[in-house]
Write an enzyme that holds these catalytic residues in place. Sequence first.
Site, PDB file in Angstrom:
ATOM      1  NE  ARG A  20     -16.129   9.179  26.333  1.00 33.27           N
ATOM      2  CZ  ARG A  20     -16.454   9.949  25.280  1.00 33.27           C
ATOM      3  NH1 ARG A  20     -15.919   9.722  24.089  1.00 33.27           N
ATOM      4  NH2 ARG A  20     -17.250  10.966  25.430  1.00 33.27           N
ATOM      5  CD  GLU A  61     -16.390   6.541  30.477  1.00 33.26           C
ATOM      6  OE1 GLU A  61     -17.484   6.593  29.892  1.00 33.26           O
ATOM      7  OE2 GLU A  61     -15.696   7.539  30.729  1.00 33.26           O
ATOM      8  CB  SER A  81     -18.967   9.178  32.946  1.00 41.50           C
ATOM      9  OG  SER A  81     -19.275  10.472  32.536  1.00 41.50           O
TER      10      SER A  81
END
Length: 348
Positions: free
Chosen positions: A165, A338, A239
Site C-alpha cells: 500500500r 490509511e 479501510s
Amino acid sequence: MQIQENVSLKPYSTMRLGGNAKYLAEVHNKNELIELLQWSNGMQLPTVMIGEGSNIIWTDNGYSGLVIVNKISGFEVERIDTKQAKFTFGSGEPWDKTVQRTVELGYSGLEQLSYIPGTVGGTPVQNVGAYGQEISNVLVEVEAYDSQTDQFVIIPSEQCGFGYRTSRFKTNDKRRFFITAVSVKLTKQHLQPPFYTTLQQYFNDRNIHEYSPAIVRQAVIDIRTSKLPDPNEKANNGSFFSNPIVSDSVFEKLNQQFRDIPHWIVSKNKYKLSAAWLIEQSGFSKGFQDIDTGMGLWPKQALVVVNNSAKSAKDLQSFKDKIIKAVETKFDITLEQEPETITNPSDN
Ligand SMILES: Cc1cc2nc3c(=O)[nH]c(=O)nc-3n(C[C@H](O)[C@H](O)[C@H](O)COP(=O)(O)OP(=O)(O)OC[C@H]3O[C@@H](n4cnc5c(N)ncnc54)[C@H](O)[C@@H]3O)c2cc1C
C-alpha cells in the site's frame, strides 16, 4: 480551462468533509496540466493533483493552493503476441470502468482489482491491492510530469518504490510527480486456484471451476458489494486503518495474552495483524455509532469508518483518536490511518 476560487472540498473526498480550496481546476490533457502548473508556479501556490478523492481527507482549513482534479482520458492497446498486450490508460479514467474494458477484451491481470473506487492515476500512488493482487504486479510504467525537472518522464515499475500500500509517490517523492498515464501488461491466460481465501470460498460455495476474467470480476464485485459501502451512498474512505505489521517478539507477547489473535506471516520475523479485529476487541463493534461526532463503523466491516452526520473534519479526528487510544490501551499497538490527510504547508 476554468480556475474556480474558494470551492468547497467536501465533494472532492468520499468522506465528504473539509474546508475550501483557494483555487480548483479540472485538467483534461497534458497541455492543460502544463498551463495550470505554470500558473500555480507563477503564483507560488502549493499544488495537489487528485482523482476521485477516495483515499484522501481534507481538514477544516481546506487547501490554501491549487487543487487539480484529474480528468485526463485515454485507453490504448498494443498487442505484444497472441497472449499478451500492453495497455496504456489516461490517468483520469475511472478505475473500475477501465478494469471492466480489459476484462471485456478477455485479458487477465486486473480482475481482482475490480470495483475499487477512484481513478487510474490513484492506483500506483498507494499500490492498490485486493484479493491477492496489487497493481505493481502488472504495472509496466507510469508517465508523469516531474515538477523538479519540468518535463514529462516515464518511470518504469522498478523505479516506483512499490511496497505494501505504498510507493515513492506517497513517500519520498510525494507531490513531485503529476501522473498522466499508467501502462500495464495483461495476459489472456486465466488465473488458477488457489485464490485468496474469501474468493476461493465464493467459488467453492458455488461449485465454480472456471476462472475467466469475467467470472473472477463478478465474484469480486459480489463479495465487495456484500461487505463494503458504496461511497456514493455512504461517505467513507474504505479501510480507514492499515493492518499493523509487528515484529515476532511483539507478536509472541500478544499471542500469549490473546490466543485467538488473527495473524499472517508476511516475512521472516514480521507478522501482519487484523486492524478490524483489534478495533472490535477494543470496544468498537461493527455498526458502532458515535453520537458525539456523527461518525461510526460500517455494520459489515469494522475497518470502514463512515460519516453518518459529522459536521466537520474535526469530528472525524476525534472519532479516530478514540479508536487509536482504545487499541493502544488494550494492545499497546498504534493504528495508522490509511487515507492521506492533505494539509497546508502553514498547518504543519
Ligand atoms: C469503498 C472503498 C473501498 C476501497 N477499497 C480499496 C482496496 O480494496 N484496495 C486499495 O488499495 N484501496 C482501496 N480504496 C482506496 C482508494 O479507492 C484507492 O486508493 C484509489 O486508488 C484512490 O484513487 P483516487 O483517484 O480516488 O485518488 P485520490 O483519493 O484522489 O488521491 C489519493 C492520493 O493519490 C494522489 N494522486 C491521485 N491522482 C494522482 C495523479 N494523477 N498524479 C499524482 N498524484 C495523484 C493524490 O494527491 C493523493 O495523494 C477504497 C476506497 C473506498 C472508498
